[in-house]
Design a protein around this motif. Structure first.
Motif, PDB file in Angstrom:
ATOM      1  N   LEU A 172      18.250   9.616 -12.447  1.00  0.00           N
ATOM      2  CA  LEU A 172      17.231  10.658 -12.619  1.00  0.00           C
ATOM      3  C   LEU A 172      17.823  11.915 -13.250  1.00  0.00           C
ATOM      4  O   LEU A 172      19.021  12.189 -13.129  1.00  0.00           O
ATOM      5  N   THR A 173      16.954  12.672 -13.911  1.00  0.00           N
ATOM      6  CA  THR A 173      17.346  13.940 -14.533  1.00  0.00           C
ATOM      7  C   THR A 173      16.458  15.059 -13.987  1.00  0.00           C
ATOM      8  O   THR A 173      15.404  14.782 -13.393  1.00  0.00           O
ATOM      9  N   PRO A 174      16.852  16.333 -14.184  1.00  0.00           N
ATOM     10  CA  PRO A 174      15.970  17.432 -13.764  1.00  0.00           C
ATOM     11  C   PRO A 174      14.583  17.358 -14.388  1.00  0.00           C
ATOM     12  O   PRO A 174      13.591  17.788 -13.780  1.00  0.00           O
ATOM     13  N   ASN A 175      14.484  16.800 -15.593  1.00  0.00           N
ATOM     14  CA  ASN A 175      13.176  16.647 -16.249  1.00  0.00           C
ATOM     15  C   ASN A 175      12.209  15.822 -15.417  1.00  0.00           C
ATOM     16  O   ASN A 175      10.996  16.034 -15.465  1.00  0.00           O
ATOM     17  N   ASP A 176      12.758  14.868 -14.660  1.00  0.00           N
ATOM     18  CA  ASP A 176      11.902  13.992 -13.856  1.00  0.00           C
ATOM     19  C   ASP A 176      11.201  14.752 -12.738  1.00  0.00           C
ATOM     20  O   ASP A 176      10.216  14.260 -12.177  1.00  0.00           O
ATOM     21  N   PHE A 177      11.713  15.943 -12.408  1.00  0.00           N
ATOM     22  CA  PHE A 177      11.128  16.741 -11.332  1.00  0.00           C
ATOM     23  C   PHE A 177      10.498  18.031 -11.851  1.00  0.00           C
ATOM     24  O   PHE A 177      10.074  18.867 -11.056  1.00  0.00           O
ATOM     25  N   ALA A 178      10.455  18.199 -13.174  1.00  0.00           N
ATOM     26  CA  ALA A 178       9.929  19.433 -13.762  1.00  0.00           C
ATOM     27  C   ALA A 178       8.442  19.566 -13.453  1.00  0.00           C
ATOM     28  O   ALA A 178       7.689  18.591 -13.479  1.00  0.00           O
ATOM     29  N   CYS A 213      23.705  23.664  -6.287  1.00  0.00           N
ATOM     30  CA  CYS A 213      24.718  22.917  -7.043  1.00  0.00           C
ATOM     31  C   CYS A 213      25.476  23.883  -7.957  1.00  0.00           C
ATOM     32  O   CYS A 213      24.866  24.656  -8.693  1.00  0.00           O
ATOM     33  N   PRO A 214      26.804  23.883  -7.938  1.00  0.00           N
ATOM     34  CA  PRO A 214      27.582  24.852  -8.720  1.00  0.00           C
ATOM     35  C   PRO A 214      27.643  24.531 -10.216  1.00  0.00           C
ATOM     36  O   PRO A 214      28.143  25.346 -10.988  1.00  0.00           O
ATOM     37  N   TYR A 215      27.128  23.392 -10.633  1.00  0.00           N
ATOM     38  CA  TYR A 215      27.206  22.992 -12.038  1.00  0.00           C
ATOM     39  C   TYR A 215      25.860  23.176 -12.733  1.00  0.00           C
ATOM     40  O   TYR A 215      24.803  23.067 -12.101  1.00  0.00           O
ATOM     41  N   HIS A 216      25.939  23.461 -14.031  1.00  0.00           N
ATOM     42  CA  HIS A 216      24.711  23.582 -14.819  1.00  0.00           C
ATOM     43  C   HIS A 216      24.067  22.210 -14.947  1.00  0.00           C
ATOM     44  O   HIS A 216      24.712  21.235 -15.361  1.00  0.00           O
ATOM     45  N   LEU A 217      22.792  22.101 -14.587  1.00  0.00           N
ATOM     46  CA  LEU A 217      22.079  20.835 -14.636  1.00  0.00           C
ATOM     47  C   LEU A 217      21.139  20.843 -15.831  1.00  0.00           C
ATOM     48  O   LEU A 217      20.010  21.348 -15.751  1.00  0.00           O
ATOM     49  N   ALA A 218      21.618  20.330 -16.957  1.00  0.00           N
ATOM     50  CA  ALA A 218      20.799  20.268 -18.166  1.00  0.00           C
ATOM     51  C   ALA A 218      19.576  19.401 -17.906  1.00  0.00           C
ATOM     52  O   ALA A 218      19.638  18.410 -17.171  1.00  0.00           O
ATOM     53  N   ASP A 220      17.910  17.167 -19.455  1.00  0.00           N
ATOM     54  CA  ASP A 220      17.886  15.732 -19.766  1.00  0.00           C
ATOM     55  C   ASP A 220      19.195  15.030 -19.423  1.00  0.00           C
ATOM     56  O   ASP A 220      19.440  13.911 -19.865  1.00  0.00           O
ATOM     57  N   ALA A 221      20.043  15.680 -18.631  1.00  0.00           N
ATOM     58  CA  ALA A 221      21.316  15.074 -18.195  1.00  0.00           C
ATOM     59  C   ALA A 221      21.189  14.614 -16.746  1.00  0.00           C
ATOM     60  O   ALA A 221      20.162  14.827 -16.099  1.00  0.00           O
ATOM     61  N   ALA A 222      22.229  13.987 -16.238  1.00  0.00           N
ATOM     62  CA  ALA A 222      22.198  13.465 -14.868  1.00  0.00           C
ATOM     63  C   ALA A 222      21.950  14.592 -13.870  1.00  0.00           C
ATOM     64  O   ALA A 222      22.573  15.661 -13.944  1.00  0.00           O
ATOM     65  N   LEU A 223      21.039  14.362 -12.944  1.00  0.00           N
ATOM     66  CA  LEU A 223      20.727  15.360 -11.920  1.00  0.00           C
ATOM     67  C   LEU A 223      21.834  15.441 -10.878  1.00  0.00           C
ATOM     68  O   LEU A 223      22.260  16.530 -10.496  1.00  0.00           O
ATOM     69  N   PHE A 224      22.321  14.289 -10.439  1.00  0.00           N
ATOM     70  CA  PHE A 224      23.292  14.265  -9.339  1.00  0.00           C
ATOM     71  C   PHE A 224      24.712  14.196  -9.878  1.00  0.00           C
ATOM     72  O   PHE A 224      25.041  13.330 -10.691  1.00  0.00           O
ATOM     73  N   ARG A 225      25.549  15.127  -9.389  1.00  0.00           N
ATOM     74  CA  ARG A 225      26.911  15.267  -9.894  1.00  0.00           C
ATOM     75  C   ARG A 225      27.947  15.019  -8.808  1.00  0.00           C
ATOM     76  O   ARG A 225      27.711  15.283  -7.618  1.00  0.00           O
TER      77      ARG A 225
END
Length: 311
Positions: A172-178, A213-218, A220-225
């Motif tokens: 999943l990506t952040p887009n999936d929850f936008a 989450c301390p990382y930038h979540l683009a 269309d990139a992976a949501l979980f890091r």
């Protein structure tokens, strides 16, 4: 004699390679299934090499009899292969022979005449309602970093709350929850897409993780890091679940995939119908989903034996 000649004539090996390519490119089978089919057909061609006293040609494949296939299965059983392994192996051989038949190179009738080994019945082992709720609670997570604990809780909530496979959740990506979404579009096995309801608990768990989450979540990139910012791997969640089993006193059957089993079993126990559960799980066949009726019946019998005065 090189490795190719050791198990089959070049004309056979070339067709086998083209067949394996179609499994990946056209039928879009999973990499693990293709790998298993490659191994099964390699073992069969090795068997034929000894059976025929030489690498099999297409003419040998065309003249295969059911007895040849049964001989192969008997040899595999003698070396410890179980019914599931033998059944999968026969399915791979049938697929290869159907491919050759479609191209006018063989006859698949012999393989169809061989009965698949009877498969042992094994029921999924879901968690109880209480156990599942403990596992997905953020407070139960054992990670020292708060954002990692929130991440683990979010992933496990998606497995139990939406019935996802672990690979589906990690894809999943952040887009999936936008936006204010009430459902998820999930890419499942074989590239099949399905829509599943997105419950509030899952939305909240993902939002909590995303916020800290301390990382930038683009988008269309992976949501979980992972801890270093790379895409989260299934093995990490499996290890976390192993720790939770020890901490919460859960059985060894309490795996990430058991949460998906729990999703289906608890829906069925609550009155959900099989067709709907089939759609939610992304099963191609209803018979795959029907196994959960056995789980529910087993649980009812257990309650009966424990509680009924005449049991």
């Amino acid at each position: 004699m090189n490795e190719i000649l050791a198990i089959g004539h070049p004309e056979v090996m070339a067709e086998r390679q083209r067949w394996l390519a179609t499994l990946t490119q056209e039928r879009r089978l999973s990499a693990k299934t293709v790998e298993a089919y490659e191994r099964d057909t390699r073992q069969f061609l090795t068997f034929l090499t000894g059976h025929l006293a030489g690498p099999p040609r297409l003419a040998d494949i065309r003249s295969l009899r059911p007895a040849d296939l049964r001989g192969f299965l008997a040899q595999r059983r003698k070396h410890g292969a179980g019914a599931r392994t033998l059944g999968r192996g026969l399915a791979g051989l049938r697929s290869f022979l159907r491919y050759l038949e479609k191209n006018g190179l063989a006859n698949a009738a012999g393989a169809q005449a061989v009965r698949s080994p009877k498969q042992p019945k094994s029921l999924p082992k879901p968690l109880t309602d209480g156990e599942a709720l403990k596992v997905v609670t953020a407070d139960a997570q054992l990670a020292e970093e708060p954002w990692i604990a929130a991440r683990n809780a979010a992933v496990l909530t998606l497995l139990y709350g939406c019935g996802l496979r672990i690979s589906e959740a990690l894809g999943l990506t952040p887009n999936d929850f936008a936006g204010n979404r009430s459902s998820l579009r999930v890419n499942g096995k074989g590239g099949k897409t399905r829509i599943v309801p997105l419950i509030a608990a899952a939305t909240e768990a993902v939002a909590t993780y995303s916020r800290i989450c301390p990382y930038h979540l683009a988008a269309d990139a992976a949501l979980f890091r992972g801890a270093r910012g790379a895409t989260l791997q299934p093995a990490i969640i499996q290890r976390e679940m192993q720790k939770l089993r020890a901490a919460l006193g859960l059985p060894d059957s309490a795996t990430p995939h058991a949460l998906r089993h729990s999703f289906a079993t608890h829906l069925l126990a609550g009155g959900g119908d099989l067709r709907t559960i089939q759609e939610l799980l992304g099963h191609a066949s209803l018979s795959t989903t029907q196994v959960y009726t056995g789980v529910d019946s087993a649980r009812l019998l257990e309650i009966y034996d424990r509680a009924h005065p005449r049991a």
